[in-house]
Design an enzyme around this catalytic site. Sequence first.
Site, PDB file in Angstrom:
ATOM      1  N   HIS A 211       0.816  -1.126   0.059  1.00  0.00           N
ATOM      2  CA  HIS A 211       0.055  -0.127   0.055  1.00  0.00           C
ATOM      3  C   HIS A 211       1.122   1.182  -0.092  1.00  0.00           C
ATOM      4  O   HIS A 211       1.452   1.448   0.848  1.00  0.00           O
ATOM      5  CB  HIS A 211      -0.944  -0.040   1.365  1.00  0.00           C
ATOM      6  N   TYR A 216      -0.620   7.192   3.419  1.00  0.00           N
ATOM      7  CA  TYR A 216      -0.250   6.468   4.446  1.00  0.00           C
ATOM      8  C   TYR A 216       1.228   6.691   4.208  1.00  0.00           C
ATOM      9  O   TYR A 216       1.813   7.342   3.622  1.00  0.00           O
ATOM     10  CB  TYR A 216      -0.719   5.027   4.281  1.00  0.00           C
TER      11      TYR A 216
END
Length: 407
Positions: A211, A216
């Site tokens: 990811h 993030y």
Amino acid sequence: MTATGKPLPLAPHGPDFGNPLASSQLIPLFSPFKLGPVMLPNRIVMAPMTRCTATEGVPGEGVANYYRRRAENGVGLIISEGIGVDHAAALGTGTLGETNLPVLHGARAFTRWKEIVDQVHAGGGRIFAQLWHQGPVRMPGTGPHPDALSCRPSGRWGPLCGNTSASAQYLAAVRVQTPPMTESDIADVIAAYGRTAANARSAGFDGLAIHGAHGYLIDSFFWAATNARNDAWGGSLRARTRFACEVIKEVRRVGGGLPIAFRFSQWKLQNYEARLVDSPTSLEALLCPLAEAGVDLFDASTRQFHLPAFTGSVRTLAGWAKHLTGIATMAVGGVGFSHELKESFAGDVLAADNAKVAAQAIECGEFDLIGIGRALLADPAWVGKLRTGALLPNFRTSMFTEANQDL
Ligand SMILES: Cc1cc2nc3c(=O)[nH]c(=O)nc-3n(C[C@H](O)[C@H](O)[C@H](O)COP(=O)(O)O)c2cc1C
């Protein structure tokens, strides 16, 4: 982009769901695709979706059946919900108040994931593990290790005036400047990715999905608004890819040849309108180092898969990723619905007959795979229904949490 150079057209939703022609236009979606050693029976990928079922990091009991039902019903590849890597600050409460997130370390979590993988395989499917570190998005003082400092390249959560769905309470908690990550913090996190990738391999996952999107940790190194470092981890766009490259190399080192998917995005949870790159040249500077580090599939996370990525061309973000790197790509965002993800938070959205647009793009070589998120939450049998031209489901806002009860 289409073969004629025209933008991907969006069909209006509704009237021709029962038309037998609909399925012939969908044929490209149902052709096989080889991703490294993994043969996919079709181009339809279940996008990663956090379900918040875990207790102390162990996914809920119903999760194996949840994924198995999607596998049995014809999804070509499943990408798991985000799984926290083995690092104290990987997980906490997110922008939308998400808690009860899973990990893959510790005997109980490992055993549960092994059961999940076995069930997916028994259902005839394939599953990649999504490796996740929330980085600056983790709300300080939350998660399994509340005392751990959230990991931020430069101590910043992001710009405080961005278009975000985060609550006022969350924003008040994250806006505080924290100490930037040190060299040893960075080394620890890279090692954590490696440990979790090794666990995923041992649990029998078919691939590893990193990811690197949505603001993030990995994305926060890419993004100038969150990475103002002037050491070797910051500066030029190329330098800002270094952290991702080191993670990819570590995952590749322990991955035993499993294919590696890498998700990237322009948009961030800190600001839906954010843009990492404004031109194909900058996108190339972002993606080529990642490709060299060992990516097998770029997952271009957009909220509407068919939109042009840059002015002056109708090519999509996934299309550009494929064009610039020569690597397989997946598009995602808005398939099956009249409105994109963020609008689903505000109200129910209607089914849309736009999967054929994705099929056409695959046929033209624009991208290779198409990710399906909400539609597969709404209905585990969505792929079969699409194929036969049966009525597709609308998405009710309540389905974000409803599916937690009835996986
Ligand atoms: C309930 C829910 C949870 C999600 N969780 C994740 C996640 O864990 N990791 C991730 O990369 N994206 C996550 N996403 C984004 C989806 O993978 C996908 O990109 C997005 O929903 C757009 O696709 P759609 O329009 O088909 O729903 C989530 C989306 C939803 C609806």
